[in-house]
Design an enzyme around this catalytic site. Structure first.
Site, PDB file in Angstrom:
ATOM      1  N   ALA A   9      -2.752   0.938   0.749  1.00  0.00           N
ATOM      2  CA  ALA A   9      -1.995  -0.060   0.001  1.00  0.00           C
ATOM      3  C   ALA A   9      -0.985  -0.771   0.872  1.00  0.00           C
ATOM      4  O   ALA A   9       0.023  -1.240   0.411  1.00  0.00           O
ATOM      5  CB  ALA A   9      -1.297   0.583  -1.194  1.00  0.00           C
ATOM      6  N   LEU A 159       3.001   1.179   0.058  1.00  0.00           N
ATOM      7  CA  LEU A 159       2.091   2.036  -0.682  1.00  0.00           C
ATOM      8  C   LEU A 159       2.092   1.556  -2.122  1.00  0.00           C
ATOM      9  O   LEU A 159       3.109   1.085  -2.618  1.00  0.00           O
ATOM     10  CB  LEU A 159       2.554   3.501  -0.640  1.00  0.00           C
ATOM     11  CG  LEU A 159       2.547   4.218   0.711  1.00  0.00           C
ATOM     12  CD1 LEU A 159       3.145   5.609   0.567  1.00  0.00           C
ATOM     13  CD2 LEU A 159       1.145   4.308   1.277  1.00  0.00           C
ATOM     14  N   ASP A 160       0.955   1.698  -2.797  1.00  0.00           N
ATOM     15  CA  ASP A 160       0.936   1.394  -4.220  1.00  0.00           C
ATOM     16  C   ASP A 160       2.050   2.156  -4.920  1.00  0.00           C
ATOM     17  O   ASP A 160       2.410   3.265  -4.511  1.00  0.00           O
ATOM     18  CB  ASP A 160      -0.394   1.815  -4.846  1.00  0.00           C
ATOM     19  CG  ASP A 160      -1.536   0.897  -4.472  1.00  0.00           C
ATOM     20  OD1 ASP A 160      -1.276  -0.262  -4.123  1.00  0.00           O
ATOM     21  OD2 ASP A 160      -2.688   1.347  -4.535  1.00  0.00           O
ATOM     22  N   LYS A 161       2.551   1.590  -5.987  1.00  0.00           N
ATOM     23  CA  LYS A 161       3.616   2.236  -6.748  1.00  0.00           C
ATOM     24  C   LYS A 161       3.250   3.671  -7.115  1.00  0.00           C
ATOM     25  O   LYS A 161       4.084   4.583  -7.017  1.00  0.00           O
ATOM     26  CB  LYS A 161       3.905   1.425  -8.015  1.00  0.00           C
ATOM     27  CG  LYS A 161       5.011   2.005  -8.887  1.00  0.00           C
ATOM     28  CD  LYS A 161       5.271   1.113 -10.094  1.00  0.00           C
ATOM     29  CE  LYS A 161       6.366   1.702 -10.984  1.00  0.00           C
ATOM     30  NZ  LYS A 161       6.645   0.847 -12.159  1.00  0.00           N
ATOM     31  N   ARG A 265      -9.225   3.156  -2.735  1.00  0.00           N
ATOM     32  CA  ARG A 265      -9.609   3.204  -4.145  1.00  0.00           C
ATOM     33  C   ARG A 265     -10.895   2.422  -4.386  1.00  0.00           C
ATOM     34  O   ARG A 265     -11.795   2.869  -5.106  1.00  0.00           O
ATOM     35  CB  ARG A 265      -8.466   2.682  -5.005  1.00  0.00           C
ATOM     36  CG  ARG A 265      -7.203   3.534  -4.907  1.00  0.00           C
ATOM     37  CD  ARG A 265      -5.970   2.830  -5.443  1.00  0.00           C
ATOM     38  NE  ARG A 265      -6.088   2.553  -6.880  1.00  0.00           N
ATOM     39  CZ  ARG A 265      -5.227   1.785  -7.538  1.00  0.00           C
ATOM     40  NH1 ARG A 265      -4.205   1.215  -6.895  1.00  0.00           N
ATOM     41  NH2 ARG A 265      -5.377   1.585  -8.830  1.00  0.00           N
TER      42      ARG A 265
END
Length: 340
Positions: A9, A159-161, A265
């Site tokens: 991410a 990074l993604d949440k 993902r």
């Protein structure tokens, strides 16, 4: 240093939420599209905009037909051309917040933290507080690099949440530029741990495919036959859970040769083994036993963790490496899956 990538991410800075990308949209409604309310009809025609976003734009006079603003949210759709103006988001200066941080390393040039799931890297429209930037401003004061802009001081990668794990931020502009160069050259050692529905096959391999915005849902990324950006993920199944012949879940280690938005993902989902708990790419239900383990573990996000981050210090030249253990929800999930 292994030439691995910046991370699943580590989104490029021009890859923002499409709901807030500024610009002018022209929408033509006709035929069956003129039944029902205008806000719904426009949202259906522009999948990158939610209905709530269309309503907000209408209330601000940003939606017009024949030059007349359409402010009435209950107005019915009519045939014709509609102009939608999406203004650029205002970069509000983030406020320092006393949010606890797990600091793995810190010197005068940079800081490495273990980011928890649920914390966004920096403020964005609709998510202006509680971010890593807010926490860093309190912890570091005015020493954060300004290269990232008003809303992103110190932020080099993201990074993604809802992805947990190791993240580095710059405390001065020299470190910021040096780290950015390392990420751009993929001279970063980075590994993720993912827990997947089923297991990718074969047990070890490399997933390649161009990643870009999905043509069907602009809020999602997808593998594209043309366009997008090259994405390469190396993976290894570390262990499986459930029957040996048909595993119900797996622990998978991923190392990246590129760092595209949602790369791990998307790539794992393309192998039919999406991250457990992934609300966007996790199509298909895990088995009842795995769902029970997820619920008991308190897993309410994608089962993805940035476990290792290694790089050469951009100022001192020292080789640094950091490892983050599995957070409580993923450790509990692994223990419960082991009993299947």
């Amino acid at each position: 240093m292994n030439a691995t990538a910046s991370g699943d991410a580590d989104e490029p800075l021009d890859d923002e939420d499409p709901e807030h990308q500024p610009g002018l949209r022209i929408v033509t409604l006709g035929g069956e599209e003129v039944t029902g309310r205008l806000d719904r009809a426009l949202a259906d025609k522009l999948p990158e905009l939610s209905r709530a976003r269309v309503q907000a734009l209408m209330s601000k006079g940003m939606v017009s037909r024949d030059g007349a603003p359409m402010r009435d949210l209950s107005v019915k759709a009519q045939a014709g051309d509609y102009t939608i103006l999406i203004p650029a988001p205002t970069a509000a200066e983030p406020v320092a917040e006393n949010i606890p941080l797990v600091v793995l390393f810190e010197d005068e040039h940079l800081i490495v933290v273990d980011k928890p799931a649920g914390m966004a890297a920096h403020p964005a429209p609709g998510n202006e507080s509680g971010t890593l930037v807010n926490a860093l401003l309190h912890h570091c004061g005015d020493s954060l690099s300004g290269v990232g802009g008003v809303a992103r001081p110190g932020i080099v990668h993201r990074l993604d949440k809802d992805t947990s794990g190791v993240l580095v931020a710059a405390k001065n502009d020299v470190a910021h530029r040096g780290l950015s160069t390392l990420f751009a050259a993929h001279d970063i050692d980075r590994a993720y741990v993912a827990f997947t529905r089923g297991a990718p096959s074969p047990v070890r391999g490399v997933i390649e495919g161009r990643i870009g915005r999905s043509p069907h849902d602009r809020k999602k990324m997808a593998l594209l036959k043309s366009g997008g950006r090259e994405a390469i993920t190396g993976y290894r199944v570390e262990r499986t859970f459930g029957p040996a012949g048909r595993p119900l879940a797996a622990r998978v280690s991923c190392r990246l040769e590129t760092g595209r938005t949602h790369q791990i993902r998307v790539h794992l989902a393309s192998k039919g083994a999406p991250c457990l708990g992934d609300p966007v790419y996790g199509s298909g239900q895990p088995s009842a036993a795995v769902r029970g383990a997820m619920e008991q573990a308190g897993l309410h996000r994608q089962a993805l963790h940035a476990a290792i981050l290694g790089f050469r210090h951009p100022v001192t030249g020292e080789t640094l490496s950091f490892e983050s253990p599995l957070p409580a929800d993923l450790a509990a999930l692994e223990a419960l899956l082991s009993a299947l």
